[in-house]
Design a protein around this motif. Sequence first.
Motif, PDB file in Angstrom:
ATOM      1  N   GLY A 129     -31.827   6.977  -3.453  1.00  0.00           N
ATOM      2  CA  GLY A 129     -32.441   6.721  -2.153  1.00  0.00           C
ATOM      3  C   GLY A 129     -32.762   7.966  -1.364  1.00  0.00           C
ATOM      4  N   GLY A 130     -33.104   9.038  -2.051  1.00  0.00           N
ATOM      5  CA  GLY A 130     -33.429  10.282  -1.372  1.00  0.00           C
ATOM      6  C   GLY A 130     -32.234  11.139  -1.031  1.00  0.00           C
ATOM      7  N   ASN A 131     -31.024  10.651  -1.328  1.00  0.00           N
ATOM      8  CA  ASN A 131     -29.822  11.432  -1.088  1.00  0.00           C
ATOM      9  C   ASN A 131     -29.439  12.189  -2.351  1.00  0.00           C
ATOM     10  OD1 ASN A 131     -29.434  10.370   1.576  1.00  0.00           O
ATOM     11  ND2 ASN A 131     -28.693   8.465   0.601  1.00  0.00           N
ATOM     12  N   PRO A 132     -28.650  13.236  -2.238  1.00  0.00           N
ATOM     13  CA  PRO A 132     -28.224  13.963  -3.435  1.00  0.00           C
ATOM     14  C   PRO A 132     -27.496  13.035  -4.397  1.00  0.00           C
ATOM     15  CG  PRO A 132     -27.744  15.233  -1.471  1.00  0.00           C
ATOM     16  CD  PRO A 132     -28.181  13.885  -0.999  1.00  0.00           C
ATOM     17  N   LEU A 133     -27.778  13.210  -5.679  1.00  0.00           N
ATOM     18  CA  LEU A 133     -27.136  12.400  -6.708  1.00  0.00           C
ATOM     19  C   LEU A 133     -25.762  12.979  -7.002  1.00  0.00           C
ATOM     20  CD1 LEU A 133     -27.699  10.007  -8.648  1.00  0.00           C
ATOM     21  CD2 LEU A 133     -28.352  11.698 -10.350  1.00  0.00           C
ATOM     22  N   ALA A 134     -24.766  12.153  -6.957  1.00  0.00           N
ATOM     23  CA  ALA A 134     -23.406  12.627  -7.200  1.00  0.00           C
ATOM     24  C   ALA A 134     -22.629  11.544  -7.925  1.00  0.00           C
ATOM     25  CB  ALA A 134     -22.713  12.980  -5.880  1.00  0.00           C
ATOM     26  N   PHE A 135     -21.656  11.965  -8.694  1.00  0.00           N
ATOM     27  CA  PHE A 135     -20.781  11.021  -9.376  1.00  0.00           C
ATOM     28  C   PHE A 135     -19.711  10.573  -8.392  1.00  0.00           C
ATOM     29  CE2 PHE A 135     -22.528  13.605 -12.791  1.00  0.00           C
ATOM     30  CZ  PHE A 135     -22.978  12.625 -13.649  1.00  0.00           C
ATOM     31  N   LYS A 136     -19.663   9.291  -8.142  1.00  0.00           N
ATOM     32  CA  LYS A 136     -18.759   8.754  -7.156  1.00  0.00           C
ATOM     33  C   LYS A 136     -17.681   7.906  -7.818  1.00  0.00           C
ATOM     34  CE  LYS A 136     -22.477   8.472  -3.709  1.00  0.00           C
ATOM     35  NZ  LYS A 136     -23.241   7.570  -2.809  1.00  0.00           N
ATOM     36  N   SER A 137     -16.490   7.906  -7.246  1.00  0.00           N
ATOM     37  CA  SER A 137     -15.417   7.055  -7.752  1.00  0.00           C
ATOM     38  C   SER A 137     -15.621   5.631  -7.252  1.00  0.00           C
ATOM     39  CB  SER A 137     -14.059   7.588  -7.294  1.00  0.00           C
ATOM     40  OG  SER A 137     -13.978   7.565  -5.881  1.00  0.00           O
ATOM     41  N   GLN A 138     -15.243   4.685  -8.080  1.00  0.00           N
ATOM     42  CA  GLN A 138     -15.401   3.281  -7.737  1.00  0.00           C
ATOM     43  C   GLN A 138     -14.080   2.562  -7.991  1.00  0.00           C
ATOM     44  OE1 GLN A 138     -18.145   1.653  -6.449  1.00  0.00           O
ATOM     45  NE2 GLN A 138     -16.782  -0.103  -6.241  1.00  0.00           N
ATOM     46  N   LYS A 139     -13.622   1.821  -7.015  1.00  0.00           N
ATOM     47  CA  LYS A 139     -12.373   1.087  -7.163  1.00  0.00           C
ATOM     48  C   LYS A 139     -12.591  -0.133  -8.033  1.00  0.00           C
ATOM     49  CE  LYS A 139      -8.564  -0.882  -4.483  1.00  0.00           C
ATOM     50  NZ  LYS A 139      -8.060  -1.202  -3.123  1.00  0.00           N
ATOM     51  N   HIS A 140     -11.733  -0.286  -9.050  1.00  0.00           N
ATOM     52  CA  HIS A 140     -11.859  -1.419  -9.958  1.00  0.00           C
ATOM     53  C   HIS A 140     -11.471  -2.705  -9.222  1.00  0.00           C
ATOM     54  CE1 HIS A 140     -11.443  -3.949 -13.511  1.00  0.00           C
ATOM     55  NE2 HIS A 140     -12.048  -2.998 -14.193  1.00  0.00           N
ATOM     56  N   PRO A 141     -12.235  -3.788  -9.429  1.00  0.00           N
ATOM     57  CA  PRO A 141     -11.921  -5.027  -8.691  1.00  0.00           C
ATOM     58  C   PRO A 141     -10.593  -5.644  -9.095  1.00  0.00           C
ATOM     59  CG  PRO A 141     -13.642  -5.405 -10.325  1.00  0.00           C
ATOM     60  CD  PRO A 141     -13.442  -3.926 -10.256  1.00  0.00           C
ATOM     61  N   TYR A 142     -10.119  -5.352 -10.312  1.00  0.00           N
ATOM     62  CA  TYR A 142      -8.833  -5.888 -10.751  1.00  0.00           C
ATOM     63  C   TYR A 142      -7.787  -4.780 -10.683  1.00  0.00           C
ATOM     64  CZ  TYR A 142     -11.576  -9.790 -12.518  1.00  0.00           C
ATOM     65  OH  TYR A 142     -12.423 -10.869 -12.623  1.00  0.00           O
TER      66      TYR A 142
END
Length: 368
Positions: A129-142
């Motif tokens: 979306g026009g923002n810098p691309l970065a690897f982000k952490s994602q919380k697992h739903p389980y």
Amino acid sequence: MHFREILAPALAVLAVNMHSVLGSPAPVPDASQVEAGKQLRISTPESTAPPAGISLDYALHPARRAQPPTGVYLSGPKDRSAMNEQDSQADFIRKSDVGSAAPVYRKQAPAIKGITSVLDSNQQSPLNGGNPLAFKSQKHPYVPNTSLFDSSTIKLPLATNKWWQNLIVEKGVDPIHPYPYIVYCNTNSTKIGFPKFTVAPEHVTSDMSSEWELGDASGALTQRKVTNTDALGVEVTWTGSGSAQMRSRFYKGMPFQTFELKGVTPILRTTNAIINVEPVQRAVLSARNTEAQVTTDAADMPAMSKITLNDNSQWLVASKPEIKWKQNEGTLTQQGAYTGFVQLAHLGDQPQNNINVLQQYVGTYPIE
């Protein structure tokens, strides 16, 4: 076309080029080696020119190649930074362009314009979306439910993708599959069934048939936790008021599902109708292990019963000390608190043969 017909022209060209490199006359290939309508180009020392700046005499004599030819610049370790700096300025740089008489070509990998900036985390990217691309952490739903395992013996982080992980995520009510069985571990009991597969064009589902539930008739068991794990299985312990306790270890491939009971009033329920409860006579059995010949006295063997249900399935139920089951429709109960173990095994499609095998190992189960 045979492989010989395909490879013959290529081999002929290889032979000609080898002769040209060694400086000997090149043989002329036989006309039969060339496909009809095809032309075969022959390279000779006269027609194969060496790269610019390298003499023909040097190119044709391998013995003279120990040293670089006159006028050719070879960059050493000290020249790397200068070379890299020059390479960043153009795709091709001639040494003569920077003050040398001998032309030397160094090729720089072409820049992939438009891709580098998209993937650069310091630049704006249309992929984000026009923002810098970065690897982000994602919380697992389980996430692990800490109330479902003993944190004093099981430390975080927990191993992922374990076959028994349903015991410790969300409410822990989903089944585990210690094949050949399906097991549900509830708060005060456990359900055991033999899988029944339903095949459809879009999917295959596994349901439970011939279900048994083992619990405490007095209601003393009020919680259960995973209390230990190893590379192959999991230990589950039920506790509650007083010293009442039930414990089981689940491993894939176990013929018996075993439950150690302490101060528990055992009750066995089934969703099917019980057709028959038949005591299995204990026999003196011999089993050879790796150390000695071991004979099991019938008096030391667990008591066994063969139970037939209305779906024609048959189960072997063993206990030690012996439980004198009292039947009431689809329920088997023991009067009073009990300390010992109970084992259940499905007898498959050859009940009598399987009983003969299982008797050799009844009473055997992992303890740690």
